[in-house]
Scaffold this motif. Structure first.
Motif, PDB file in Angstrom:
ATOM      1  N   TYR A 191       0.858  -1.184   0.000  1.00  0.00           N
ATOM      2  CA  TYR A 191       0.000   0.000   0.000  1.00  0.00           C
ATOM      3  C   TYR A 191       0.891   1.229   0.000  1.00  0.00           C
ATOM      4  N   THR A 192       0.537   2.198  -0.844  1.00  0.00           N
ATOM      5  CA  THR A 192       1.415   3.334  -1.086  1.00  0.00           C
ATOM      6  C   THR A 192       0.674   4.646  -0.935  1.00  0.00           C
ATOM      7  N   LEU A 193       1.346   5.618  -0.322  1.00  0.00           N
ATOM      8  CA  LEU A 193       0.836   6.985  -0.207  1.00  0.00           C
ATOM      9  C   LEU A 193       1.638   7.869  -1.160  1.00  0.00           C
ATOM     10  N   GLN A 194       0.946   8.566  -2.055  1.00  0.00           N
ATOM     11  CA  GLN A 194       1.617   9.392  -3.051  1.00  0.00           C
ATOM     12  C   GLN A 194       1.171  10.841  -2.934  1.00  0.00           C
ATOM     13  N   GLY A 195       2.136  11.758  -3.048  1.00  0.00           N
ATOM     14  CA  GLY A 195       1.797  13.176  -2.999  1.00  0.00           C
ATOM     15  C   GLY A 195       3.007  14.044  -3.250  1.00  0.00           C
ATOM     16  N   LYS A 196       2.827  15.336  -3.001  1.00  0.00           N
ATOM     17  CA  LYS A 196       3.897  16.313  -3.179  1.00  0.00           C
ATOM     18  C   LYS A 196       4.505  16.668  -1.832  1.00  0.00           C
ATOM     19  N   VAL A 197       5.807  16.946  -1.834  1.00  0.00           N
ATOM     20  CA  VAL A 197       6.486  17.382  -0.617  1.00  0.00           C
ATOM     21  C   VAL A 197       6.270  18.879  -0.450  1.00  0.00           C
ATOM     22  N   VAL A 198       5.735  19.259   0.713  1.00  0.00           N
ATOM     23  CA  VAL A 198       5.462  20.665   1.001  1.00  0.00           C
ATOM     24  C   VAL A 198       6.191  21.054   2.287  1.00  0.00           C
ATOM     25  N   LYS A 199       6.273  22.353   2.536  1.00  0.00           N
ATOM     26  CA  LYS A 199       6.949  22.825   3.744  1.00  0.00           C
ATOM     27  C   LYS A 199       6.051  22.620   4.953  1.00  0.00           C
ATOM     28  N   GLY A 200       6.669  22.105   6.025  1.00  0.00           N
ATOM     29  CA  GLY A 200       5.963  21.939   7.281  1.00  0.00           C
ATOM     30  C   GLY A 200       6.543  22.890   8.307  1.00  0.00           C
ATOM     31  N   GLN A 201       6.510  22.490   9.592  1.00  0.00           N
ATOM     32  CA  GLN A 201       7.057  23.330  10.662  1.00  0.00           C
ATOM     33  C   GLN A 201       8.570  23.263  10.728  1.00  0.00           C
ATOM     34  N   GLN A 202       9.154  22.303  10.020  1.00  0.00           N
ATOM     35  CA  GLN A 202      10.610  22.118   9.986  1.00  0.00           C
ATOM     36  C   GLN A 202      11.197  21.883  11.378  1.00  0.00           C
ATOM     37  N   LEU A 203      10.386  21.244  12.232  1.00  0.00           N
ATOM     38  CA  LEU A 203      10.850  20.930  13.578  1.00  0.00           C
ATOM     39  C   LEU A 203      11.836  19.781  13.570  1.00  0.00           C
ATOM     40  N   GLY A 204      11.626  18.825  12.652  1.00  0.00           N
ATOM     41  CA  GLY A 204      12.460  17.633  12.646  1.00  0.00           C
ATOM     42  C   GLY A 204      13.937  17.923  12.504  1.00  0.00           C
ATOM     43  N   ARG A 205      14.276  18.898  11.665  1.00  0.00           N
ATOM     44  CA  ARG A 205      15.699  19.189  11.459  1.00  0.00           C
ATOM     45  C   ARG A 205      16.352  19.766  12.711  1.00  0.00           C
ATOM     46  N   THR A 206      15.548  20.410  13.578  1.00  0.00           N
ATOM     47  CA  THR A 206      16.118  20.993  14.792  1.00  0.00           C
ATOM     48  C   THR A 206      16.468  19.930  15.824  1.00  0.00           C
ATOM     49  N   ILE A 207      15.890  18.713  15.690  1.00  0.00           N
ATOM     50  CA  ILE A 207      16.205  17.643  16.646  1.00  0.00           C
ATOM     51  C   ILE A 207      16.974  16.501  15.969  1.00  0.00           C
ATOM     52  N   GLY A 208      17.482  16.797  14.769  1.00  0.00           N
ATOM     53  CA  GLY A 208      18.349  15.827  14.104  1.00  0.00           C
ATOM     54  C   GLY A 208      17.666  14.829  13.211  1.00  0.00           C
ATOM     55  N   PHE A 209      16.375  15.009  12.953  1.00  0.00           N
ATOM     56  CA  PHE A 209      15.644  14.082  12.088  1.00  0.00           C
ATOM     57  C   PHE A 209      14.797  14.857  11.075  1.00  0.00           C
ATOM     58  N   PRO A 210      15.443  15.416  10.048  1.00  0.00           N
ATOM     59  CA  PRO A 210      14.683  16.166   9.040  1.00  0.00           C
ATOM     60  C   PRO A 210      13.675  15.267   8.350  1.00  0.00           C
ATOM     61  N   THR A 211      12.499  15.827   8.081  1.00  0.00           N
ATOM     62  CA  THR A 211      11.434  15.032   7.472  1.00  0.00           C
ATOM     63  C   THR A 211      10.882  15.721   6.233  1.00  0.00           C
ATOM     64  N   ALA A 212      10.343  14.914   5.346  1.00  0.00           N
ATOM     65  CA  ALA A 212       9.599  15.401   4.187  1.00  0.00           C
ATOM     66  C   ALA A 212       8.120  15.362   4.541  1.00  0.00           C
ATOM     67  N   ASN A 213       7.463  16.504   4.454  1.00  0.00           N
ATOM     68  CA  ASN A 213       6.042  16.616   4.759  1.00  0.00           C
ATOM     69  C   ASN A 213       5.266  16.427   3.460  1.00  0.00           C
ATOM     70  N   TYR A 280      11.426  19.705  -1.740  1.00  0.00           N
ATOM     71  CA  TYR A 280      10.241  20.557  -1.813  1.00  0.00           C
ATOM     72  C   TYR A 280       9.697  20.625  -3.237  1.00  0.00           C
ATOM     73  N   GLY A 281       8.381  20.393  -3.343  1.00  0.00           N
ATOM     74  CA  GLY A 281       7.716  20.473  -4.628  1.00  0.00           C
ATOM     75  C   GLY A 281       7.798  19.211  -5.455  1.00  0.00           C
ATOM     76  N   LYS A 282       8.535  18.217  -4.989  1.00  0.00           N
ATOM     77  CA  LYS A 282       8.701  16.985  -5.755  1.00  0.00           C
ATOM     78  C   LYS A 282       7.643  15.950  -5.379  1.00  0.00           C
ATOM     79  N   ALA A 283       7.364  15.103  -6.341  1.00  0.00           N
ATOM     80  CA  ALA A 283       6.442  13.999  -6.084  1.00  0.00           C
ATOM     81  C   ALA A 283       7.178  12.902  -5.329  1.00  0.00           C
ATOM     82  N   ILE A 284       6.453  12.228  -4.437  1.00  0.00           N
ATOM     83  CA  ILE A 284       7.059  11.178  -3.631  1.00  0.00           C
ATOM     84  C   ILE A 284       6.025  10.076  -3.430  1.00  0.00           C
ATOM     85  N   ALA A 285       6.476   8.849  -3.430  1.00  0.00           N
ATOM     86  CA  ALA A 285       5.604   7.701  -3.191  1.00  0.00           C
ATOM     87  C   ALA A 285       6.172   6.914  -2.021  1.00  0.00           C
ATOM     88  N   VAL A 286       5.358   6.731  -0.986  1.00  0.00           N
ATOM     89  CA  VAL A 286       5.796   6.081   0.250  1.00  0.00           C
ATOM     90  C   VAL A 286       5.131   4.715   0.351  1.00  0.00           C
TER      91      VAL A 286
END
Length: 329
Positions: A191-213, A280-286
């Motif tokens: 099962y796959t979730l597909q969408g675009k990467v958008v800007k979030g709160q960018q909290l993950g990078r401040t604790i060492g785990f950057p994430t794609a929203n 950011y702005g790229k398509a991603i499939a999880v």
């Protein structure tokens, strides 16, 4: 693949697979397979070469039309188009499900839609297919009506897996429980979730785990909230994940409301292992591989950071080709 909501614009004559097909699971594959010509997935029947392999479905879903409530889909339209194209389907006809269509008798539906407008030369359906006014037409009714016009109809039996009938409802139940391996078994693909990467709160990078929203389609059916081990395809690779030519990126995904940081909406965030770059702005499939744990509120950011580290370690272990899926303490 040609996509149309108007039968007057359809490529004809057609070989038709008819149904709702949400999920495009193993059972749906059995119904669609007979109309696909000259492919590993479909039929090798040379007689099909003169016909356009066509999937005919309804938009919106009949249940959505009658209930007036939006329906969350296992395969929103972009995913459905992608998967059908991969299977070799030439055309997708999205019949507008409205009062006029719903009022057609079974005989009128076959004669007007399938015979006159789509010029169907062969039809494939599942044994539970219902059509016509008040769903009064059965699969055998369709077969009998089509036979009058010299059109053969293949009625495919229900497809079972480990004693359970494969259905969209069974897949939804498995996903609701976080049982992504069961869903994968019924779908014949993760099962796959597909969408675009958008800007979030960018909290993950401040604790060492950057994430794609990831911004998903509003009508995408979501699995149980929590943390998952995942594999990811990025834009520039094949987003169906089944056909990626390059290795998938591994990672850990959180699906939820981020209660520790007072999140105000549902988010889908993925931390990719051993990968860096601007998404950011790229398509991603999880691609969902394993459910790790439900969402939880932690007392502090330090506790959250420690848990993410533990989740990441467990996900790495689960996704390692050498692992036997032992637990990571």
């Amino acid at each position: 693949m040609w996509i149309t909501e108007s039968t007057t614009n359809a490529l004809t004559p057609t070989a038709v697979a008819l149904g709702n097909f949400d999920g495009l699971h193993r059972g749906h594959q059995q119904v669609i397979q007979p109309v696909v010509k000259n492919s590993e997935f479909g039929s090798q029947n040379s007689e099909l070469t003169a016909f356009h392999s066509t999937v005919v479905t309804f938009n919106p879903h009949p249940q959505e039309f009658f209930s007036g409530q939006s329906r969350q889909l296992l395969t929103p339209l972009p995913e459905k188009v992608q998967q059908l194209s991969n299977w070799g389907i030439e055309q997708l006809v999205l019949l507008p499900f409205n009062r006029e269509l719903a009022a057609l008798s079974p005989e009128d539906f076959v004669e007007q839609i399938l015979v006159q407008q789509l010029q169907a030369k062969t039809i494939s359906i599942g044994q539970d297919f219902r059509f016509g006014k008040q769903r009064s037409g059965t699969a055998t009714d369709l077969q009998a009506i089509a036979t009058r016009f010299g059109i053969p109809v293949a009625i495919l039996p229900n497809y079972n897996c480990e004693g359970e009938r494969i259905s969209s409802s069974a897949i939804r139940q498995a996903l609701t429980e976080g049982n992504v391996k069961r869903a994968e078994l019924l779908l014949a693909r993760p099962y796959t979730l597909q969408g675009k990467v958008v800007k979030g709160q960018q909290l993950g990078r401040t604790i060492g785990f950057p994430t794609a929203n990831i911004q998903l389609p509003e009508n995408k059916f979501l699995p149980r909230l929590g943390v998952y081990a995942v594999k990811v395809c990025l834009e520039g690779e094949r987003l169906d994940c089944q056909s990626c030519l390059l290795p998938l990126a591994a990672g850990v995904m959180n699906l939820g409301y981020r209660p520790t940081v007072n999140g105000i909406g549902l988010t889908v965030e993925v931390h990719l292992f051993d990968w860096s770059g601007d998404l950011y702005g790229k398509a991603i499939a999880v691609q969902l591989e394993e459910f790790i744990r439900p969402e939880k509120k932690f007392a502090s950011l330090d506790e959250l950071k420690a848990q993410i580290a533990a989740d990441s370690a467990k996900a790495r272990n689960l996704l390692s080709p050498d692992t036997t899926h032992e637990k990571v303490d």
